[in-house]
Design a protein around this motif. Structure first.
Motif, PDB file in Angstrom:
ATOM      1  N   ASN A  88      -3.458   7.224   7.314  1.00 25.88           N
ATOM      2  CA  ASN A  88      -2.021   6.964   7.274  1.00 25.88           C
ATOM      3  C   ASN A  88      -1.728   5.496   7.559  1.00 25.88           C
ATOM      4  OD1 ASN A  88      -1.801   6.489  10.122  1.00 25.88           O
ATOM      5  ND2 ASN A  88      -1.732   8.705  10.474  1.00 25.88           N
ATOM      6  N   VAL A 128       0.855  -1.191   0.000  1.00 24.10           N
ATOM      7  CA  VAL A 128       0.000   0.000   0.000  1.00 24.10           C
ATOM      8  C   VAL A 128       0.886   1.234   0.000  1.00 24.10           C
ATOM      9  CG1 VAL A 128      -1.886   1.212   1.142  1.00 24.10           C
ATOM     10  CG2 VAL A 128      -1.710  -1.281   1.343  1.00 24.10           C
ATOM     11  N   ASP A 129       0.812   2.045  -1.064  1.00 19.82           N
ATOM     12  CA  ASP A 129       1.577   3.292  -1.142  1.00 19.82           C
ATOM     13  C   ASP A 129       0.854   4.207  -2.121  1.00 19.82           C
ATOM     14  OD1 ASP A 129       3.573   5.350  -1.621  1.00 19.82           O
ATOM     15  OD2 ASP A 129       5.034   3.949  -0.764  1.00 19.82           O
ATOM     16  N   ASP A 130       0.705   5.479  -1.748  1.00 18.62           N
ATOM     17  CA  ASP A 130      -0.027   6.408  -2.613  1.00 18.62           C
ATOM     18  C   ASP A 130       0.831   6.934  -3.755  1.00 18.62           C
ATOM     19  OD1 ASP A 130       1.498   7.765  -0.648  1.00 18.62           O
ATOM     20  OD2 ASP A 130       0.403   9.614  -1.052  1.00 18.62           O
ATOM     21  N   ASP A 131       2.141   6.723  -3.700  1.00 13.58           N
ATOM     22  CA  ASP A 131       3.030   7.165  -4.763  1.00 13.58           C
ATOM     23  C   ASP A 131       3.163   6.028  -5.785  1.00 13.58           C
ATOM     24  OD1 ASP A 131       5.434   7.692  -6.326  1.00 13.58           O
ATOM     25  OD2 ASP A 131       5.852   9.288  -4.883  1.00 13.58           O
ATOM     26  N   LYS A 132       2.643   6.250  -6.981  1.00  7.26           N
ATOM     27  CA  LYS A 132       2.589   5.195  -7.991  1.00  7.26           C
ATOM     28  C   LYS A 132       3.976   4.710  -8.379  1.00  7.26           C
ATOM     29  CE  LYS A 132       0.834   4.148 -12.625  1.00  7.26           C
ATOM     30  NZ  LYS A 132       0.104   4.653 -13.802  1.00  7.26           N
ATOM     31  N   ASP A 143       2.866   2.390   3.398  1.00  7.22           N
ATOM     32  CA  ASP A 143       3.518   3.691   3.570  1.00  7.22           C
ATOM     33  C   ASP A 143       2.864   4.417   4.753  1.00  7.22           C
ATOM     34  OD1 ASP A 143       5.223   5.838   3.036  1.00  7.22           O
ATOM     35  OD2 ASP A 143       3.670   6.831   1.852  1.00  7.22           O
ATOM     36  N   PRO A 196      -3.548   1.760  -3.820  1.00  9.14           N
ATOM     37  CA  PRO A 196      -3.055   3.139  -3.846  1.00  9.14           C
ATOM     38  C   PRO A 196      -3.417   3.962  -2.608  1.00  9.14           C
ATOM     39  CG  PRO A 196      -5.044   2.980  -5.146  1.00  9.14           C
ATOM     40  CD  PRO A 196      -4.783   1.604  -4.635  1.00  9.14           C
ATOM     41  N   ASP A 197      -4.221   3.423  -1.701  1.00  5.55           N
ATOM     42  CA  ASP A 197      -4.603   4.189  -0.510  1.00  5.55           C
ATOM     43  C   ASP A 197      -4.913   3.226   0.631  1.00  5.55           C
ATOM     44  OD1 ASP A 197      -7.575   3.516  -0.542  1.00  5.55           O
ATOM     45  OD2 ASP A 197      -7.348   4.477  -2.515  1.00  5.55           O
ATOM     46  N   ARG A 232       5.481   2.697  -5.585  1.00  2.00           N
ATOM     47  CA  ARG A 232       4.747   1.437  -5.460  1.00  2.00           C
ATOM     48  C   ARG A 232       5.142   0.466  -6.571  1.00  2.00           C
ATOM     49  NH1 ARG A 232       0.081   3.449  -5.756  1.00  2.00           N
ATOM     50  NH2 ARG A 232      -0.580   2.743  -7.819  1.00  2.00           N
ATOM     51  N   MET A 277       0.184   9.014   4.184  1.00  2.00           N
ATOM     52  CA  MET A 277      -0.765   8.968   3.067  1.00  2.00           C
ATOM     53  C   MET A 277      -1.989   9.800   3.436  1.00  2.00           C
ATOM     54  SD  MET A 277      -0.736   4.987   1.785  1.00  2.00           S
ATOM     55  CE  MET A 277      -1.419   4.378   3.325  1.00  2.00           C
TER      56      MET A 277
END
Length: 514
Positions: free
Chosen positions: A455, A403-407, A448, A428-429, A410, A451
């Motif tokens: 978070n 899980v990471d909001d930065d593509k 991550d 993504p979230d 990720r 986020m």
């Protein structure tokens, strides 16, 4: 004269009652004195009890003599009674002023009421003092944080220059790889150069985060040589470009009792002062030496370590030296400094149980010596940067939710984990990540921390609430150490960005094997 019968009976009854009463009074006095060991005027009570008892015996003898003429014995008893009465009278008169001086019950009550008022006032004063101490500690913490940020701010120009160089190195090597994708030998060399640039950037950001983040301050044994080498790059940037830094050889066995982050910040502040003291350029020199069984000025004798920071600058006059460690004292123009540099350095060494000495004169430069208590050497962790004989990490058969909001981050992490054999499910979230965990029941969750909306800590808590007990790895480049410390050790493991593939796979393997 012949005794009349009614007089005889009267004498008998009166003397018997007096003897019994006197004996009872004497016994009561003895009991009072014995049970009240801390009672004032105890001697007077004992003497009075002896006198009363003697009087009672005298009257008892008077009853006996009504039938038997024991006048000789009666005379002896009367002599003893006389002596007891004289002693009692003497003691009573001697103690009379003290007895008169005793306050009355009303006065004692007034004094007790006043004492109660004083206790209430004292408790209120103590509460106010505790509040003031709390306010002062918060103010000191805020001031230290501001000083850290000011230090980072003063390094901004040099840091921007270094980062531009690092980005140029990464971008240039990536362009070369894109142009020559079939040239394997060169690609390996170019990729290595790019990774070296990333490695230098990692070192720089970790130092900056160490200064900027709020951390718990802990006094512990610190290996001095490693600390000074670790902060060398920042100190060099602080005095460059027109001044130079020299670091004398430091014994690796030197350990000191202090907080390492505070000591690094102290050295950085001394570097800023040295830079400002050398407007035409010069040399700043850092050295350290052991001082066994030494007594620094104003401190106790013992084993000490002296850290000396010297410059070849303009120096200080006597008045400046006298006020140098005072908060907000500065010889600089308004807007050029807060006047907290040396005050902060002084605070660091005093909180560590040490002291500070300033040796300076106009035109002769400045030598500032920090005295810190010597500590016993402790085991130092082996470097994690060894690349020889790297182990092969096999994650075959493992399912990992990422899980990471930065593509871009990720995607890169997913490819790394897939290359190691893992099956990777991406989100993504935080919300979709928690749902994915519930559906897939993975062997590991990687999330991550920073986020939007939810978070990493909140995602992990929701996963735990759903009953999932898989290991959770929180990855972050976040600088707020307090928020990370709040979740560290509560079933989560934290890995700070940027990290190498080897570090990531090592941590994952350890979590899955535990």
């Amino acid at each position: 004269m012949v005794w009349r019968s009614h007089l005889w009976v009267t004498q008998l009854v009166a003397d018997a009652l007096i003897a019994l009463a006197f004996s009872s009074i004497a016994l009561a006095l003895v009991i009072i004195v014995r049970r009240r060991a801390n009672m004032q005027f105890g001697l007077a009570f004992w003497c009075f009890a002896a006198f009363i008892l003697a009087c009672g015996i005298t009257h008892a003898i008077a009853v006996v003599t009504l039938w038997y003429p024991a006048y000789g014995f009666e005379a002896l008893v009367k002599v003893a009674t006389a002596l007891a009465s004289v002693v009692a009278a003497y003691v009573m008169w001697r103690m009379l002023p003290r007895m008169i001086a005793l306050p009355a019950a009303g006065k004692l009550q007034e004094a007790n009421d006043r004492l109660q008022e004083m206790v209430v006032e004292r408790d209120a004063a103590l509460a106010e003092l505790r509040a003031e101490i709390g306010n002062r500690e918060r103010a000191e913490a805020a001031l230290l944080q501001l000083q850290k940020l000011e230090a980072v701010g003063q390094l901004t120009g040099g840091i921007a220059h270094d980062f531009n160089n690092l980005l140029q190195a990464v971008a240039g090597n990536l362009e070369l790889i894109a142009r020559k994708p079939d040239d394997i030998d060169r690609i390996v060399r170019w990729a290595g150069s790019a990774l070296d640039a990333v490695d230098r950037g990692r070192s720089l950001t970790s130092q900056l985060l160490a200064f900027s983040r709020k951390q718990r301050l802990e006094i512990a044994p610190v290996e001095l040589r490693g600390l000074i080498i670790g902060v060398r790059e920042l100190v060099e940037r602080a005095v460059s470009p027109i001044s130079q830094l020299e670091i004398a050889a430091i014994d690796p066995a030197l350990f000191v009792e202090t907080d390492p982050m505070q000591l690094e910040l102290a050295l950085l502040n001394l570097a800023f002062n040295a830079r400002d003291a050398m407007p035409q350029g010069g040399v700043m020199r850092i050295s350290a030496r052991a001082l066994p069984q030494f007594q620094p000025p104003g401190l106790s004798k013992g084993d000490w370590v002296a850290i000396t920071v010297a410059d070849t600058g303009i120096g200080m006059d006597a008045e400046t030296r006298e006020h140098a460690i005072e908060p907000f004292f500065s010889t600089k123009e308004i807007g050029e400094g807060t006047g907290m540099g040396l005050a902060m350095v002084y605070g660091v060494v005093t909180q560590s149980g040490g002291g500070l000495d300033i040796d300076s004169a106009p035109g002769a430069g400045t030598r500032i010596t920090l005295y810190l208590r010597a500590a016993k050497p402790s085991l130092v962790r082996a470097s994690t940067r060894q690349r020889e004989d790297e182990p092969v990490f096999d994650l075959s058969g493992r399912t990992i939710v990422l899980v990471d909001d930065d593509k871009e981050v990720r995607t890169a992490l997913a490819e790394t984990l897939t290359a190691a054999g893992a099956r990777v499910e991406q989100a993504p979230d935080g919300s979709s990540g928690a749902t994915l965990v519930a559906e897939r029941q993975p062997d590991l969750l990687i999330v991550d921390f920073a986020m939007p909306r939810m978070n990493g800590a909140e995602v992990a808590e929701r996963v735990r609430e759903m009953g999932a007990d898989m290991p959770i790895l929180v990855i972050t480049g976040f600088s707020d150490s307090q928020r990370l410390d709040a979740i560290d050790g509560k079933g989560f493991s934290i890995l700070r960005k940027p990290f190498e593939t080897r570090e990531l796979l090592q941590r994952i393997t350890a979590l899955l094997d535990s």
